[in-house]
Design an enzyme around this catalytic site. Structure first.
Site, short mmCIF file in Angstrom:
data_model
loop_
_atom_site.label_atom_id
_atom_site.label_comp_id
_atom_site.label_asym_id
_atom_site.label_seq_id
_atom_site.Cartn_x
_atom_site.Cartn_y
_atom_site.Cartn_z
N TYR A 146 0.82 -1.22 0.00
CA TYR A 146 0.00 0.00 0.00
C TYR A 146 0.85 1.27 0.00
CZ TYR A 146 -3.86 -3.14 1.27
OH TYR A 146 -4.79 -4.14 1.29
N LYS A 195 4.02 -15.31 2.64
CA LYS A 195 3.89 -16.09 1.40
C LYS A 195 5.31 -16.40 0.95
CE LYS A 195 1.33 -17.81 -1.94
NZ LYS A 195 0.51 -19.00 -1.73
N ASP A 227 -2.49 -18.13 2.44
CA ASP A 227 -3.67 -18.82 1.91
C ASP A 227 -4.18 -19.86 2.91
OD1 ASP A 227 -1.22 -19.94 1.37
OD2 ASP A 227 -1.68 -20.59 -0.66
N ASP A 251 -4.75 -6.62 6.34
CA ASP A 251 -5.99 -5.92 5.98
C ASP A 251 -7.09 -6.95 5.73
OD1 ASP A 251 -7.79 -4.03 5.15
OD2 ASP A 251 -6.80 -3.59 3.24
N ASP A 255 -10.20 -8.41 8.64
CA ASP A 255 -11.64 -8.31 8.35
C ASP A 255 -12.31 -9.68 8.40
OD1 ASP A 255 -11.64 -5.61 8.12
OD2 ASP A 255 -12.59 -5.55 6.15
#
Ligand code: NAD
Length: 360
Positions: A146, A195, A227, A251, A255
C-alpha cells in the site's frame, strides 16, 4: 499512577461511546488509586467545522504530549454530509491517516474474541463456535504494497500497472518485536503469516521473525502461509493467539477474523509505535444512522480503553477488571440493540456504560 490521556471523541456516535469509556476509566481510577487527566481534542468532521481542516498541528502536539490517545470514530454520512463535498485531503478520514502518520503508528492490533454469550452471532458451524476463540491480529500499517511505488504505463504497446511490495529489515523487526511483546502478555504463541514460497519480501520477513523469536524463548512461534491462514481462520480459529503479518495480508485477514465474531460493536483496536504509546479506538465507524439516539454499543470503545490500560500503562489487573466487567454484564443478560437477542434486556449506550462501570 497519573496518566495523561488525549481524548478525541470524533463524529457520529463517537461522543456517546467515548463518554462511556471515560465513565469506566474513572471507575478504574477510583478503585485502583490512579488519576487520568483528559485533554479533549478535535479531529475529523468536528475539526473541519471548528477549524476548516480535519487535523490541526495543535491536536498532533497535544497527542504527542500525552501517554495515549482514546478515540471514538471519525466521519459522517458519505452521501449527505457536506464534509464529503470537500477535496479528499480535507475530508474527515484525512485526519485519521494524518494522525497515524504523525504519531508513527506502525502496528495495528485487532483482538477478535468470541464471547460465549454471543456465540449465536458467529457465522461458523456450531461445533467450531462452541470451542470459542480469542486471537489478536497484528497488522503492519505503514509499509508493504500500500505504500510502495506504483505506476500505470504503456510498455511495448501494452497498458501495464505496477505495484511494488517493499519491506526493510528494520520495518519487519519492529513489528515482530511488538508481536512477541504482546504475546508475552497473552498465551505466548505467535503465528507469523507470509507467502514465503513465492515472495522475496516474505522470505526476509520469515528470516527476521526467526531472529527476533530467539529473544523470546517462552513464546512458541509458527509460520503459516497466508492462503492456509485464511482457511484455518474459519476451520479452527481457536488455534490462534497472536497472528502477525504484513499490511495487505493483515488488511484482509483482520476483516475475515472480525466477521467470524459476528458483532462489530464489540471489537476494539489499537495502533502503536515503538514505545508504549498507542491510539485506541473501536473497529467500527461513526454509525451516523444511529448517532445521538443513545443506541450505540459502547463495548468496543470500553474494550479499547482496556487495551490502553494493558499495553500503554502496564495496568494488567485494571485491564482484566474491565474485560471481566464486560463479560459479567453480558452474563446478566444486558444487550444494546445491535447484539440484542430473545430473553435479554435491551439497554441504551449510557446504561450499558454505567452497568459495566458498576461491575468493576
Ligand atoms: P459504520 O461502522 O459506521 O456502520 C456500519 C453499521 O454498523 C451501521 O448500521 C451502524 O449503525 C452499525 N454500527 C457501527 N458501530 C456500531 C456500534 N458501536 N453500535 C451499534 N451499531 C454500530 O460504517 P459505515 O456506515 O460504512 O461508515 C460511517 C462513517 O464512519 C463513514 O464516514 C466512514 O468513513 C466512517 N468510518 C470511520 C472509521 C474510523 O473512525 N476509524 C472506521 C470506519 C468507518
Amino acid at each position: 499512577m497519573i496518566k495523561k490521556i488525549a481524548v478525541i471523541k470524533g463524529d457520529g456516535i463517537g461522543p456517546e461511546i467515548v463518554t462511556e469509556a471515560m465513565k469506566v476509566l474513572d471507575k478504574v481510577a477510583e478503585k485502583y488509586g490512579h488519576r487520568f487527566d483528559y485533554t479533549q481534542l478535535l479531529m475529523g468532521g468536528a475539526s473541519i467545522d471548528a477549524n476548516g481542516v480535519p487535523l490541526t498541528d495543535e491536536t498532533i502536539a497535544a497527542c504527542k504530549a500525552s501517554d495515549a490517545v482514546l478515540m471514538g470514530s471519525i466521519g459522517g454520512d458519505t452521501n449527505t454530509s457536506p464534509w464529503y463535498k470537500l477535496p479528499a485531503n480535507l475530508r474527515p478520514e484525512a485526519g485519521l491517516l494524518g494522525i497515524r502518520k504523525a504519531l508513527g503508528l506502525f502496528a495495528n492490533l485487532r483482538p477478535c474474541l468470541l464471547y460465549k454469550q454471543l456465540a449465536g452471532a458467529c457465522p461458523l458451524k456450531e461445533s467450531i463456535a462452541a470451542k470459542g476463540f480469542d486471537m489478536l491480529i497484528m497488522r503492519e500499517l505503514t509499509g508493504g504494497l500500500y505504500f510502495g511505488e506504483r505506476k500505470t504505463e504503456e510498455i511495448n504497446g501494452v497498458m501495464t500497472a505496477i505495484d511494488t511490495l517493499t519491506y526493510t529489515e528494520a520495518e519487519i523487526r519492529r513489528i515482530a518485536v511488538k508481536a512477541f511483546e504482546v504475546a508475552m502478555k497473552r498465551r505466548k504463541k505467535v503465528t507469523s503469516v507470509d507467502k514465503a514460497n513465492v515472495l522475496d519480501s516474505s522470505r526476509l520477513w520469515r528470516k527476521v521473525v526467526n531472529e527476533v523469536a530467539k529473544e523470546y524463548p517462552e513464546v512458541t512461534l509458527e509460520h503459516m502461509l497466508v492462503d492456509n491462514s485464511a482457511m484455518q481462520l474459519v476451520k479452527d480459529p481457536a488455534q490462534f493467539d497472536v497472528m502477525v503479518t504484513e499490511n495487505m495480508f493483515g488488511d484482509i485477514l483482520s476483516d475475515e477474523a472480525s466477521m467470524i465474531t459476528g458483532s462489530i460493536g464489540m471489537l476494539p483496536s489499537a495502533s502503536m509505535n515503538e514505545t508504549k504509546f498507542g491510539l485506541y479506538e473501536p473497529s467500527g465507524g461513526s454509525a451516523p444512522d444511529i448517532a445521538g439516539q443513545d443506541k450505540a454499543n459502547p463495548i468496543a470503545t470500553i474494550l479499547s480503553a482496556a487495551m490502553m490500560l494493558r499495553y500503554s500503562f502496564d495496568m494488567t489487573d485494571e485491564a482484566d477488571a474491565v474485560e471481566t466487567a464486560v463479560e459479567a454484564v453480558l452474563d446478566q443478560g444486558y444487550r444494546t440493540g445491535d447484539i440484542m437477542s430473545e430473553g435479554c434486556t435491551k439497554v441504551g449506550c449510557a446504561e450499558m456504560g454505567s452497568l459495566i462501570a458498576a461491575n468493576i
